[in-house]
Design a protein around this motif. Structure first.
Motif, PDB file in Angstrom:
ATOM      1  N   ALA A   1       0.840  -1.209   0.239  1.00 33.22           N
ATOM      2  CA  ALA A   1      -0.162  -0.070  -0.165  1.00 33.22           C
ATOM      3  C   ALA A   1       0.800   1.208   0.034  1.00 33.22           C
ATOM      4  CB  ALA A   1      -0.918   0.108   1.231  1.00 33.22           C
ATOM      5  N   LEU A   2       1.991   1.123   0.458  1.00 34.84           N
ATOM      6  CA  LEU A   2       3.011   2.148   0.575  1.00 34.84           C
ATOM      7  C   LEU A   2       4.499   2.054  -0.129  1.00 34.84           C
ATOM      8  CD1 LEU A   2       2.236   4.723   2.396  1.00 34.84           C
ATOM      9  CD2 LEU A   2       3.796   3.774   3.975  1.00 34.84           C
ATOM     10  N   ARG A   3       4.607   3.258  -0.939  1.00 32.93           N
ATOM     11  CA  ARG A   3       6.076   3.152  -1.671  1.00 32.93           C
ATOM     12  C   ARG A   3       6.642   4.573  -1.679  1.00 32.93           C
ATOM     13  NH1 ARG A   3       9.752  -0.370  -3.243  1.00 32.93           N
ATOM     14  NH2 ARG A   3       8.176  -1.702  -3.808  1.00 32.93           N
ATOM     15  N   HIS A   4       7.918   4.719  -1.212  1.00 29.89           N
ATOM     16  CA  HIS A   4       8.445   5.976  -1.030  1.00 29.89           C
ATOM     17  C   HIS A   4       7.609   7.127  -0.101  1.00 29.89           C
ATOM     18  CE1 HIS A   4      10.492   4.928  -5.077  1.00 29.89           C
ATOM     19  NE2 HIS A   4      11.039   4.471  -4.162  1.00 29.89           N
ATOM     20  N   GLY A   5       6.964   6.466   0.891  1.00 29.95           N
ATOM     21  CA  GLY A   5       6.078   7.337   1.664  1.00 29.95           C
ATOM     22  C   GLY A   5       4.983   7.627   1.179  1.00 29.95           C
ATOM     23  N   LYS A   6       4.498   7.310  -0.130  1.00 33.34           N
ATOM     24  CA  LYS A   6       3.228   7.715  -0.308  1.00 33.34           C
ATOM     25  C   LYS A   6       2.335   6.381  -0.916  1.00 33.34           C
ATOM     26  CE  LYS A   6       4.895   9.094  -5.037  1.00 33.34           C
ATOM     27  NZ  LYS A   6       5.148  10.176  -6.119  1.00 33.34           N
ATOM     28  N   PRO A   7       1.091   6.384  -1.054  1.00 31.60           N
ATOM     29  CA  PRO A   7       0.303   5.427  -1.615  1.00 31.60           C
ATOM     30  C   PRO A   7       0.939   4.968  -2.793  1.00 31.60           C
ATOM     31  CG  PRO A   7      -1.097   7.068  -0.882  1.00 31.60           C
ATOM     32  CD  PRO A   7       0.151   7.674  -0.820  1.00 31.60           C
ATOM     33  N   THR A   8       0.981   3.363  -2.932  1.00 29.26           N
ATOM     34  CA  THR A   8       1.426   2.761  -4.149  1.00 29.26           C
ATOM     35  C   THR A   8       0.414   3.338  -5.442  1.00 29.26           C
ATOM     36  OG1 THR A   8       0.130   0.804  -3.434  1.00 29.26           O
ATOM     37  CG2 THR A   8       2.571   0.958  -3.178  1.00 29.26           C
ATOM     38  N   LEU A   9       0.929   3.190  -6.873  1.00 27.47           N
ATOM     39  CA  LEU A   9       0.162   3.575  -7.635  1.00 27.47           C
ATOM     40  C   LEU A   9      -1.486   3.086  -7.919  1.00 27.47           C
ATOM     41  CD1 LEU A   9       0.590   5.456  -9.988  1.00 27.47           C
ATOM     42  CD2 LEU A   9       1.539   3.584 -11.430  1.00 27.47           C
ATOM     43  N   HIS A  10      -1.344   1.620  -7.788  1.00 26.91           N
ATOM     44  CA  HIS A  10      -2.704   1.289  -7.916  1.00 26.91           C
ATOM     45  C   HIS A  10      -3.581   1.906  -6.925  1.00 26.91           C
ATOM     46  CE1 HIS A  10      -0.757  -1.799  -5.150  1.00 26.91           C
ATOM     47  NE2 HIS A  10      -2.080  -2.024  -4.541  1.00 26.91           N
ATOM     48  N   LYS A  11      -3.049   2.106  -5.628  1.00 27.05           N
ATOM     49  CA  LYS A  11      -4.076   2.638  -4.454  1.00 27.05           C
ATOM     50  C   LYS A  11      -4.402   3.986  -5.015  1.00 27.05           C
ATOM     51  CE  LYS A  11      -4.020  -0.519  -1.241  1.00 27.05           C
ATOM     52  NZ  LYS A  11      -5.245  -1.089  -0.599  1.00 27.05           N
ATOM     53  N   ALA A  12      -3.442   4.776  -5.496  1.00 27.76           N
ATOM     54  CA  ALA A  12      -3.540   6.242  -5.668  1.00 27.76           C
ATOM     55  C   ALA A  12      -4.371   6.449  -7.115  1.00 27.76           C
ATOM     56  CB  ALA A  12      -2.189   7.087  -5.902  1.00 27.76           C
ATOM     57  N   PHE A  13      -4.354   5.603  -8.170  1.00 28.93           N
ATOM     58  CA  PHE A  13      -5.089   5.559  -9.132  1.00 28.93           C
ATOM     59  C   PHE A  13      -5.845   4.167  -9.263  1.00 28.93           C
ATOM     60  CE2 PHE A  13      -3.389   9.111 -12.015  1.00 28.93           C
ATOM     61  CZ  PHE A  13      -2.221   9.379 -11.245  1.00 28.93           C
ATOM     62  N   ASP A  14      -5.519   3.314 -10.044  1.00 29.40           N
ATOM     63  CA  ASP A  14      -6.294   1.819  -9.990  1.00 29.40           C
ATOM     64  C   ASP A  14      -5.384   0.850 -10.486  1.00 29.40           C
ATOM     65  OD1 ASP A  14      -7.136   1.389 -12.917  1.00 29.40           O
ATOM     66  OD2 ASP A  14      -7.680   3.695 -12.503  1.00 29.40           O
ATOM     67  N   GLU A  15      -5.887  -0.255 -10.395  1.00 29.33           N
ATOM     68  CA  GLU A  15      -5.138  -1.622 -10.587  1.00 29.33           C
ATOM     69  C   GLU A  15      -4.782  -1.443 -12.231  1.00 29.33           C
ATOM     70  OE1 GLU A  15      -5.678  -5.632  -9.283  1.00 29.33           O
ATOM     71  OE2 GLU A  15      -6.659  -4.676  -7.986  1.00 29.33           O
ATOM     72  N   ALA A  16      -5.634  -1.100 -12.984  1.00 28.13           N
ATOM     73  CA  ALA A  16      -5.404  -1.092 -14.422  1.00 28.13           C
ATOM     74  C   ALA A  16      -4.716  -0.057 -14.976  1.00 28.13           C
ATOM     75  CB  ALA A  16      -6.811  -1.195 -15.230  1.00 28.13           C
ATOM     76  N   THR A  17      -4.699   1.080 -14.484  1.00 28.10           N
ATOM     77  CA  THR A  17      -3.958   2.304 -14.618  1.00 28.10           C
ATOM     78  C   THR A  17      -2.273   1.846 -14.277  1.00 28.10           C
ATOM     79  OG1 THR A  17      -5.476   3.992 -14.413  1.00 28.10           O
ATOM     80  CG2 THR A  17      -3.437   4.464 -14.333  1.00 28.10           C
ATOM     81  N   ALA A  18      -2.229   1.182 -13.405  1.00 24.58           N
ATOM     82  CA  ALA A  18      -0.765   0.744 -12.709  1.00 24.58           C
ATOM     83  C   ALA A  18      -0.128  -0.351 -13.769  1.00 24.58           C
ATOM     84  CB  ALA A  18      -1.177   0.098 -11.158  1.00 24.58           C
ATOM     85  N   VAL A  19      -1.023  -1.387 -14.070  1.00 25.38           N
ATOM     86  CA  VAL A  19      -0.479  -2.404 -15.168  1.00 25.38           C
ATOM     87  C   VAL A  19       0.019  -1.590 -16.192  1.00 25.38           C
ATOM     88  CG1 VAL A  19      -0.999  -4.057 -16.707  1.00 25.38           C
ATOM     89  CG2 VAL A  19      -1.977  -4.259 -14.112  1.00 25.38           C
ATOM     90  N   LEU A  20      -0.797  -0.707 -16.632  1.00 26.00           N
ATOM     91  CA  LEU A  20      -0.562   0.068 -18.047  1.00 26.00           C
ATOM     92  C   LEU A  20       0.421   0.947 -17.590  1.00 26.00           C
ATOM     93  CD1 LEU A  20      -3.762   1.350 -20.008  1.00 26.00           C
ATOM     94  CD2 LEU A  20      -1.896  -0.138 -20.713  1.00 26.00           C
ATOM     95  N   ALA A  21       0.690   1.735 -16.747  1.00 24.16           N
ATOM     96  CA  ALA A  21       1.824   2.862 -16.404  1.00 24.16           C
ATOM     97  C   ALA A  21       2.939   2.068 -16.363  1.00 24.16           C
ATOM     98  CB  ALA A  21       1.431   3.429 -15.177  1.00 24.16           C
ATOM     99  N   GLY A  22       3.095   0.838 -15.584  1.00 29.11           N
ATOM    100  CA  GLY A  22       4.464  -0.027 -15.388  1.00 29.11           C
ATOM    101  C   GLY A  22       4.646  -0.463 -16.957  1.00 29.11           C
ATOM    102  N   ASP A  23       3.691  -0.885 -17.860  1.00 26.44           N
ATOM    103  CA  ASP A  23       4.077  -1.376 -19.107  1.00 26.44           C
ATOM    104  C   ASP A  23       4.692  -0.002 -19.976  1.00 26.44           C
ATOM    105  OD1 ASP A  23       3.205  -3.914 -18.689  1.00 26.44           O
ATOM    106  OD2 ASP A  23       1.201  -3.666 -19.669  1.00 26.44           O
TER     107      ASP A  23
END
Lengths: 305, 305
Positions: free
Chosen positions: A102-124
């Motif tokens: 849930a936490l990375r570099h002191g802030k919510p992880t990307l899928h928490k701050a946005f959503d899972e699908a966006t996190a998959v796509l942003a990683g890609d």
């Protein structure tokens, strides 16, 4: 001796400040937000890529490249490409189906701050960006170097490198397989070592060091890679969650075999220090131009996050 | 005229059989299963990459490259790289957090057959494999060509290309934004068009066609890209799920704006045919060496899966 350590501390502190600022600025310029529905994707990429992380991999690229007088701007681009791979791997690792963090570099992880699908796509998309940066004529005028950079980074991050190491880690965790020190070493050489090794490799490629001239640098990278992982294990046990900016003590809870669970804290610390000394001895052929690489090796076990 | 159509049908049928066999054999040779815990990852990559799909993108690479007498083995490698990107994008698209599909090419999707974490990693690893293939000295002896291939494919698949188009699609679906024909065209030019366009582009790069000489081929690729998507919309409405090997009629259920919902089936069919004719007219400068590209354009709207 004291003076020298202080000087090297200053060298490292300055270098870390510089690389953190420059990597942020680089991602900022590579990722302008478009005026259409892709904006959300680019904002997610920026959220994950800008303002966080020690930027150790870009620092290894620039510090290695500087041995061979490669222009810093060139090395920095390659460093940002490696960091894009590192950031994409963190985004995907943090997903609920992976480590569920849930936490990375002191802030919510990307899928928490946005959503899972966006996190998959942003990683890609950060994954693709890495190779776009390396293959671009803006990287370096020499296409042979560009192709070699891409091949080294793709090899280190794919199924024979980082991703392969992550799979070994998953198998180890899910099937509770008995991992001994040899197996953990192999796993970590892939999972974290491959990309740290690629960082040094990219610096050597930019310096046009032929493959047969890279043995000392490979030795340095291999040793700091393992030392880094042991230090990470120790920080996971003893570290401060606020400084780390992420959840700690997950390995112990999961009953996972690590360097630490196999060696215990005292022997693990000794082993890490021995690896740092060994890493530094690989740099004996270099003079003070390698002082930053030496300072990085020490920092890897002395850092508090 | 009749004879000619039959001849071109035979040409296409043979070419499809050849490319399907050769792409399978290529993935088989690129992905030997290692004797350690990475085996599961490579088996997952093989499950998704081998034995399925029309292999339209590799066929576009080889058919375009053959205009310029590029050795087939060279073009095939580049085609497999594009297909690796296509397969990775399908794996990630099928994930529960994305389209949540259970069936692909008539068998369970990768996350159903393995698990979600393995599917994320296998997608990532095929992504890296694509660039590893293109950057390898085995690809072509000319490093400039290798770097250009990587740049073209990374640009087409990242946030400014395919991944960007997928984000536009997600925004359109989630926020029910009113998409008009112009916006749908733009979205599809990125989501499916970018990678089809890259396939033709890679063939031209291998043929050492300078950028300014690629306009006709770009026109061809743009037109078949849109025709492909309209045909896909029609197949989604009218197709046979068994032949398609995946769930159909999801767009209509989701109330999603598509070419079909905006144009209706009759005008959509006319539009697709017009685009195919226009695509073929872009090939007027070529003789019978472009017959396969012409047959591919027709196949794109006539296929039943």
């Amino acid at each position: 001796m004291k003076m020298e350590i202080v000087a090297n501390d200053t060298l490292l502190t300055g270098a870390l400040e510089d690389i953190q600022r420059d990597v942020d600025a680089g991602f900022d310029s590579f990722l302008p937000v478009p005026q259409d529905q892709r904006a959300r994707l680019v904002e997610a990429m920026r959220y994950a890529a800008i303002g966080g992380g020690k930027r150790l991999r870009p620092l290894l690229v620039t510090a290695t490249a500087s041995l061979f007088k490669v222009p810093r701007a060139t090395a920095l681009r390659a460093g940002i490409a490696v960091e894009a791979i590192h950031v994409y791997s963190l985004i995907h690792d943090d997903l609920p189906c992976m480590d569920d963090d849930a936490l990375r570099h002191g802030k919510p992880t990307l899928h928490k701050a946005f959503d899972e699908a966006t996190a998959v796509l942003a990683g890609d998309s950060l994954h693709a960006l890495a190779f776009e940066i390396l293959a671009s004529p803006n990287m370096t005028g020499d296409p042979f170097t560009r192709a070699e950079l891409v091949a080294a980074l793709a090899g280190a991050s794919g199924h024979e490198g980082m991703a392969g190491g992550q799979m070994m880690d998953m198998v180890a965790e899910q099937e509770g397989e008995a991992f001994d020190l040899h197996a953990i070493t192999r796993l970590q050489q892939l999972k974290t070592g491959a990309l740290l090794g690629a960082s040094v490799e990219l610096g050597a490629i930019l310096g046009r060091v032929p493959p047969e001239g890279r043995a000392h640098l490979h030795g340095y990278a291999r040793d700091i890679g393992l030392a880094f992982q042991i230090a990470d294990d120790l920080l996971d046990l003893e570290g401060d969650e606020e400084k780390a900016g992420k959840a700690l003590r997950k390995d112990e809870e999961a009953g996972k075999a690590t360097f630490l669970s196999l060696l215990g804290p005292d022997r693990a610390r000794d082993q890490a220090q021995m690896l740092v000394d060994q890493a530094i001895s690989h740099l004996n052929a270099y003079g003070e131009e390698a002082d930053l690489l030496r300072a990085i090796a020490r920092y890897i076990v002395e850092r508090d996050r």
